[in-house]
Design a protein around this motif. Structure first.
Motif, PDB file in Angstrom:
ATOM      1  N   ILE A 279       0.954  -1.017   0.215  1.00 51.73           N
ATOM      2  CA  ILE A 279       0.299   0.223   0.113  1.00 51.73           C
ATOM      3  C   ILE A 279       1.329   1.247  -0.259  1.00 51.73           C
ATOM      4  O   ILE A 279       0.209   2.132  -0.239  1.00 51.73           O
ATOM      5  CB  ILE A 279      -0.990   0.179   1.206  1.00 51.73           C
ATOM      6  CG1 ILE A 279      -1.658  -1.250   0.960  1.00 51.73           C
ATOM      7  CG2 ILE A 279      -1.888   1.208   1.485  1.00 51.73           C
ATOM      8  CD1 ILE A 279      -2.303  -1.436  -0.220  1.00 51.73           C
ATOM      9  N   THR A 280       2.342   0.671   0.547  1.00 49.18           N
ATOM     10  CA  THR A 280       2.934   2.564   0.504  1.00 49.18           C
ATOM     11  C   THR A 280       2.692   3.024  -0.762  1.00 49.18           C
ATOM     12  O   THR A 280       3.144   4.458  -0.942  1.00 49.18           O
ATOM     13  CB  THR A 280       4.591   2.272   0.316  1.00 49.18           C
ATOM     14  OG1 THR A 280       4.554   1.233   2.434  1.00 49.18           O
ATOM     15  CG2 THR A 280       5.343   2.828   1.184  1.00 49.18           C
ATOM     16  N   CYS A 281       2.610   2.289  -2.218  1.00 49.07           N
ATOM     17  CA  CYS A 281       2.955   3.128  -3.403  1.00 49.07           C
ATOM     18  C   CYS A 281       2.336   4.062  -2.736  1.00 49.07           C
ATOM     19  O   CYS A 281       1.523   5.098  -4.157  1.00 49.07           O
ATOM     20  CB  CYS A 281       3.491   2.138  -4.505  1.00 49.07           C
ATOM     21  SG  CYS A 281       1.656   1.553  -4.673  1.00 49.07           S
ATOM     22  N   ILE A 282       1.013   3.869  -2.770  1.00 50.97           N
ATOM     23  CA  ILE A 282      -0.217   4.821  -3.317  1.00 50.97           C
ATOM     24  C   ILE A 282      -0.098   5.945  -2.803  1.00 50.97           C
ATOM     25  O   ILE A 282       0.007   6.628  -3.507  1.00 50.97           O
ATOM     26  CB  ILE A 282      -1.342   4.177  -2.587  1.00 50.97           C
ATOM     27  CG1 ILE A 282      -1.589   2.314  -2.788  1.00 50.97           C
ATOM     28  CG2 ILE A 282      -3.258   4.624  -2.778  1.00 50.97           C
ATOM     29  CD1 ILE A 282      -2.924   1.964  -2.693  1.00 50.97           C
ATOM     30  N   PRO A 283      -0.030   6.491  -1.371  1.00 45.65           N
ATOM     31  CA  PRO A 283       0.393   7.718  -1.115  1.00 45.65           C
ATOM     32  C   PRO A 283       1.427   8.135  -1.789  1.00 45.65           C
ATOM     33  O   PRO A 283       2.158   9.319  -1.744  1.00 45.65           O
ATOM     34  CB  PRO A 283       0.985   7.681   1.186  1.00 45.65           C
ATOM     35  CG  PRO A 283       0.526   6.213   0.996  1.00 45.65           C
ATOM     36  CD  PRO A 283       0.623   5.297  -0.121  1.00 45.65           C
ATOM     37  N   VAL A 284       2.064   8.049  -2.725  1.00 47.91           N
ATOM     38  CA  VAL A 284       4.039   8.166  -3.173  1.00 47.91           C
ATOM     39  C   VAL A 284       3.078   8.729  -4.622  1.00 47.91           C
ATOM     40  O   VAL A 284       3.077   9.771  -4.626  1.00 47.91           O
ATOM     41  CB  VAL A 284       3.990   7.166  -3.596  1.00 47.91           C
ATOM     42  CG1 VAL A 284       5.826   7.387  -3.815  1.00 47.91           C
ATOM     43  CG2 VAL A 284       5.412   6.932  -1.554  1.00 47.91           C
ATOM     44  N   LEU A 286      -0.275   9.774  -4.608  1.00 45.67           N
ATOM     45  CA  LEU A 286      -0.435  10.579  -4.103  1.00 45.67           C
ATOM     46  C   LEU A 286       0.205  11.809  -3.902  1.00 45.67           C
ATOM     47  O   LEU A 286      -1.014  13.085  -4.925  1.00 45.67           O
ATOM     48  CB  LEU A 286      -1.865  10.305  -3.065  1.00 45.67           C
ATOM     49  CG  LEU A 286      -2.918   9.381  -3.459  1.00 45.67           C
ATOM     50  CD1 LEU A 286      -3.692   8.851  -2.213  1.00 45.67           C
ATOM     51  CD2 LEU A 286      -4.011   9.721  -4.455  1.00 45.67           C
ATOM     52  N   TYR A 287       1.026  11.491  -3.016  1.00 48.99           N
ATOM     53  CA  TYR A 287       1.835  12.972  -3.584  1.00 48.99           C
ATOM     54  C   TYR A 287       1.984  13.543  -4.395  1.00 48.99           C
ATOM     55  O   TYR A 287       1.890  14.519  -4.829  1.00 48.99           O
ATOM     56  CB  TYR A 287       2.821  12.247  -1.918  1.00 48.99           C
ATOM     57  CG  TYR A 287       4.070  13.360  -1.833  1.00 48.99           C
ATOM     58  CD1 TYR A 287       3.665  14.673  -0.978  1.00 48.99           C
ATOM     59  CD2 TYR A 287       5.429  13.631  -2.942  1.00 48.99           C
ATOM     60  CE1 TYR A 287       4.658  15.800  -1.318  1.00 48.99           C
ATOM     61  CE2 TYR A 287       5.991  14.561  -3.053  1.00 48.99           C
ATOM     62  CZ  TYR A 287       6.097  15.502  -1.319  1.00 48.99           C
ATOM     63  OH  TYR A 287       6.298  16.465  -1.110  1.00 48.99           O
ATOM     64  N   PHE A 288       2.848  12.728  -4.892  1.00 48.33           N
ATOM     65  CA  PHE A 288       3.150  13.644  -6.513  1.00 48.33           C
ATOM     66  C   PHE A 288       2.472  13.869  -7.576  1.00 48.33           C
ATOM     67  O   PHE A 288       2.759  14.683  -9.135  1.00 48.33           O
ATOM     68  CB  PHE A 288       4.266  12.288  -7.284  1.00 48.33           C
ATOM     69  CG  PHE A 288       5.826  12.347  -6.928  1.00 48.33           C
ATOM     70  CD1 PHE A 288       6.713  13.045  -6.565  1.00 48.33           C
ATOM     71  CD2 PHE A 288       6.251  11.552  -6.270  1.00 48.33           C
ATOM     72  CE1 PHE A 288       7.649  12.975  -5.677  1.00 48.33           C
ATOM     73  CE2 PHE A 288       6.815  10.757  -5.604  1.00 48.33           C
ATOM     74  CZ  PHE A 288       8.039  11.875  -5.538  1.00 48.33           C
ATOM     75  N   THR A 289       1.633  13.540  -7.204  1.00 49.39           N
ATOM     76  CA  THR A 289       0.277  13.936  -8.181  1.00 49.39           C
ATOM     77  C   THR A 289      -0.818  14.995  -8.356  1.00 49.39           C
ATOM     78  O   THR A 289      -1.768  15.488  -8.577  1.00 49.39           O
ATOM     79  CB  THR A 289      -0.861  12.799  -8.807  1.00 49.39           C
ATOM     80  OG1 THR A 289      -1.443  12.140  -7.854  1.00 49.39           O
ATOM     81  CG2 THR A 289      -0.528  11.542  -9.329  1.00 49.39           C
ATOM     82  N   ARG A 290       0.114  15.061  -6.747  1.00 49.54           N
ATOM     83  CA  ARG A 290      -0.611  16.518  -5.850  1.00 49.54           C
ATOM     84  C   ARG A 290      -2.125  16.378  -5.103  1.00 49.54           C
ATOM     85  O   ARG A 290      -2.322  17.320  -5.078  1.00 49.54           O
ATOM     86  CB  ARG A 290      -0.437  17.773  -6.602  1.00 49.54           C
ATOM     87  CG  ARG A 290       1.359  18.028  -7.172  1.00 49.54           C
ATOM     88  CD  ARG A 290       1.397  19.226  -7.524  1.00 49.54           C
ATOM     89  NE  ARG A 290       2.023  20.281  -7.174  1.00 49.54           N
ATOM     90  CZ  ARG A 290       3.116  21.039  -6.804  1.00 49.54           C
ATOM     91  NH1 ARG A 290       2.420  21.030  -5.465  1.00 49.54           N
ATOM     92  NH2 ARG A 290       4.503  21.158  -7.037  1.00 49.54           N
ATOM     93  N   VAL A 291      -2.530  15.125  -5.632  1.00 54.04           N
ATOM     94  CA  VAL A 291      -3.892  14.731  -4.641  1.00 54.04           C
ATOM     95  C   VAL A 291      -3.525  15.099  -3.388  1.00 54.04           C
ATOM     96  O   VAL A 291      -4.193  16.155  -2.649  1.00 54.04           O
ATOM     97  CB  VAL A 291      -4.699  13.313  -5.326  1.00 54.04           C
ATOM     98  CG1 VAL A 291      -5.568  13.029  -4.182  1.00 54.04           C
ATOM     99  CG2 VAL A 291      -4.179  13.451  -6.701  1.00 54.04           C
TER     100      VAL A 291
END
Length: 421
Positions: A279-284, A286-291
């Protein structure tokens, strides 16, 4: 920790799908033989011949469980309402519900280490970490925790756990904490409906009534804010979270059955490992897509994040292992009591309006939740109680009439001769 024969079953009664223990059958002490005076007197009578009154007795074991139950209720209520309010406070400066979900779920890894620490402190037959791990792995089958078992029996529950928490936290951004906490109490009704349909559990009319009350409460809660878009979305998110949590519980019982203390702790730790690895990849992203974006790591309120995670971990620990010291019903009461706590906090910290419709909706949902706490044999117990009260009333009436009949006036009347012809 001492070894128990009790097993745990998942119950999603909180903002995360948790495992709770089933009732442990208590040991019954053999009854001592009656003494000489007691053996001579007929049952239910005293030495003087009068019928004895029934007295409710409470053993030390029951008193101890009630005492611990009060402590557990307070802990459940404080941690549940505290985590909800702290999450709401966190979103004022850190608008990232999925990142908060991921961060808090990582702390599940501590379940098995904490359980093993308790095992070392309490158990007389201490085992090594490896031995205890292998014994708990039998919960997944004869081959233990294999890669196939991990992806088929653990990964789906990790996804459901994440969805439950994320939808719940995202709903806090849309509506106030009181509405979120009371609407999530409908989770118990969803669990009953799914168990009745999928698991073919016993049909109970009172629980159908509770489910109807829950649905009516959801509709009334939506109507309380006038069907505005933000409130409708928030209520839909909470209902979705409750549905995911109920699905988690029913699937766990269907696929895995129940688990002992150590097995439950290991399973929750495995969910933490799954969260870290996959699941760690999802926050990453979301961060780079500025969500879910923040300028620097210094802007992150680490105190709020850690506080929320600790409260949530405490809540899950108490709800999972509290049955070792008290009754499951008392633990569930802590969830209901958290609703008025959140209402008081929201009253002084937000612009919530407690109109008549909202208050009635809260009462209806709370009543439905309490009805679901009734045991399956509640009707039999109620009939026995009413029968016992009726018998006691008849005994007291007969006793009072007997006392009047044997009074001094009646005796003098019987002793006085009659001269009437």
């Amino acid at each position: 920790m001492k070894k128990h024969s009790a097993r745990v079953a998942p119950l999603s009664a909180c903002n995360s799908p948790v495992l709770t223990l089933t009732k442990v059958e208590g040991e019954e002490r053999p009854r001592e033989p009656p003494g000489p005076a007691e053996a001579q007197a007929p049952a239910g009578t005293e030495a003087g011949g009068r019928t004895s009154r029934h007295h409710w007795t409470c053993s030390q074991e029951q008193l101890r469980k009630v005492f611990w139950g009060v402590a557990v209720v307070f802990c459940v209520c404080a941690s549940w309402s505290g985590s909800t309010q702290l999450a709401r406070l966190t979103f004022k400066t850190f608008d990232a519900p999925f990142t908060l979900t991921w961060f808090a779920t990582n702390w599940n890894f501590l379940f098995f280490p904490l359980y093993y620490a308790g095992h070392v402190c309490k158990s007389t037959e201490k085992q090594s970490v490896k031995q205890r791990y292998r014994e708990c792995c039998r919960f997944f089958g004869d081959n233990g925790l294999t890669l196939k078992v991990f992806f088929t029996k653990a990964a789906p529950f990790g996804v459901l756990w994440t969805l439950t928490n994320y939808l719940y936290l995202h709903a806090i951004k849309k509506i106030n904490a009181t509405d979120v906490s009371v609407l999530f109490c409908c989770n118990k009704s969803f669990v009953f409906l799914l168990s009745w349909i999928v698991l073919r559990d016993r049909f109970m009319g009172v629980r159908i009534v509770a489910a109807i009350l829950a649905i009516a409460g959801i509709v009334m809660m939506t109507y309380a804010d006038g069907f505005h878009s933000h409130s409708v979305i928030g209520i839909a998110l909470v209902v979705g979270s409750a549905s995911m949590s109920a699905l988690y519980k029913v699937l766990f019982k269907l696929l895995l059955g129940s688990a002992k203390f150590g097995e439950a702790a290991l399973f929750l730790s495995i969910l933490g490992v799954f969260n870290i690895l996959f699941i760690t990849c999802i926050p990453v992203i979301l961060y780079f897509t500025r969500v879910e974006y923040w300028n620097s790591f210094d802007d992150i309120p680490w105190g709020n994040l850690c506080g929320f995670s600790i409260l949530l971990l405490t809540f899950n620990i108490v709800l999972n292992f509290g049955i070792a010291v008290t009754y499951p019903t008392l633990m569930s009461l802590g969830i209901v009591l958290s609703v008025p706590v959140n209402a008081v906090v929201d009253h002084y910290t937000s612009q919530i309006v407690f109109n008549g419709v909202r208050v009635i909706a809260i009462i209806i949902i709370g009543l439905g939740f309490l009805l679901l706490l009734l045991p399956e044999e509640w009707d039999v117990w109620l009939i026995k109680l009413l029968t016992r009260l009726k018998v006691r009333k008849k005994e007291e009436t007969a006793e009072s009439s007997g006392d009047l009949g044997t009074g001094p006036q009646s005796r003098s009347r019987r002793a006085r001769p009659s001269f009437a012809r």
